[in-house]
Write a protein that holds these residues in place. Structure first.
Motif, PDB file in Angstrom:
ATOM      1  N   LYS A  28       6.022   3.126  -3.686  1.00 34.39           N
ATOM      2  CA  LYS A  28       6.270   3.948  -2.440  1.00 34.39           C
ATOM      3  C   LYS A  28       5.540   2.816  -1.408  1.00 34.39           C
ATOM      4  O   LYS A  28       6.133   2.502   0.039  1.00 34.39           O
ATOM      5  CB  LYS A  28       6.062   5.059  -2.241  1.00 34.39           C
ATOM      6  N   ASP A  38       5.344   2.738   3.078  1.00 29.59           N
ATOM      7  CA  ASP A  38       4.696   3.659   3.218  1.00 29.59           C
ATOM      8  C   ASP A  38       3.251   4.132   2.988  1.00 29.59           C
ATOM      9  O   ASP A  38       2.976   4.196   1.586  1.00 29.59           O
ATOM     10  CB  ASP A  38       5.615   5.074   2.421  1.00 29.59           C
ATOM     11  N   ARG A  91       5.750   5.588  -9.139  1.00 27.32           N
ATOM     12  CA  ARG A  91       6.471   5.813  -7.522  1.00 27.32           C
ATOM     13  C   ARG A  91       5.847   5.761  -6.902  1.00 27.32           C
ATOM     14  O   ARG A  91       6.123   5.529  -5.252  1.00 27.32           O
ATOM     15  CB  ARG A  91       7.032   7.532  -8.057  1.00 27.32           C
ATOM     16  N   ASN A  92       4.303   5.964  -6.608  1.00 27.00           N
ATOM     17  CA  ASN A  92       3.560   6.129  -5.770  1.00 27.00           C
ATOM     18  C   ASN A  92       3.087   4.927  -4.962  1.00 27.00           C
ATOM     19  O   ASN A  92       2.960   4.276  -4.380  1.00 27.00           O
ATOM     20  CB  ASN A  92       2.523   7.254  -5.231  1.00 27.00           C
ATOM     21  N   ARG A 124       1.030   6.851   1.420  1.00 21.02           N
ATOM     22  CA  ARG A 124       0.869   6.959  -0.296  1.00 21.02           C
ATOM     23  C   ARG A 124      -0.382   6.240  -1.011  1.00 21.02           C
ATOM     24  O   ARG A 124      -0.344   6.663  -1.987  1.00 21.02           O
ATOM     25  CB  ARG A 124       2.214   7.259  -0.015  1.00 21.02           C
TER      26      ARG A 124
END
Length: 186
Positions: free
Chosen positions: A18, A23, A14-15, A26
């Motif tokens: 991101k 993003d 997920r990171n 992150r």
């Protein structure tokens, strides 16, 4: 190491997603979670365990720059939640000036929701999972998936609440229609 190895791998994915979606705050979290996912994988895979051992040997015989980089990566992997808070601060600081206050409330709600949800799950999820009529080999997977869903869900609810608080933050009770005039006949 973590509450759930399955959740660690899920949060790493997920990171990374991101970060690749723009993003950039992150990025340290993605690196740390990926390191933690590899550490978790060494418990189940001799190939990963051998790779980590080769990495350790290479690190010990390397120069000061690589050793410094390694220490930084290990620091990040051991401090994921503070890094998530730093990434939220980064989002606030890099938001457009007119959006900073809204971003602050959104990020604060998101972080608060995540910590509350994860805290509750860490205290209460294990006894619930143990009572499930499922084979013990599947319980860690179920636990990890529930933890991921709970963390994402609670952070999303927190973010929504933060945005709602922001909408009403600067308004007086009259502007919010809290006090409605009464129809009084004299």
């Amino acid at each position: 190491m973590s509450f759930s190895n399955v959740a660690t791998v899920g949060f790493a994915i997920r990171n990374v997603d991101k970060t690749t979606s723009g993003d950039w705050g992150r990025l340290p979290v993605a690196i740390g979670q990926t390191v933690n996912a590899v550490k978790a994988g060494t418990e189940y895979s001799t190939l990963l365990k051998k790779g980590v051992n080769v990495y350790k040997v290479a690190t010990e015989s390397s120069g000061p720059i690589f050793k410094g980089f390694t220490k930084g990566v290990l620091f990040v992997s051991n401090h994921i939640n503070p890094m998530i808070m730093v990434s939220s601060g980064f989002n606030i600081l890099t938001a457009k000036k007119e959006e900073r206050k809204k971003t602050f409330f959104s990020e604060a709600g998101c972080i608060a929701g995540m910590f509350l949800g994860e805290g509750w799950m860490k205290k209460n999820l294990n006894p619930i999972i143990e009572k499930l009529p499922v084979s013990n080999k599947w319980k860690p997977v179920i636990k990890g998936l529930i933890f991921i869903g709970g963390s994402i869900g609670s952070s999303t609810i927190g973010q929504i609440l933060g945005e709602k608080i922001y909408k009403h933050w600067d308004k007086t009770p009259i502007q919010q229609n809290v006090y409605k005039p009464m129809n009084v006949k004299a």
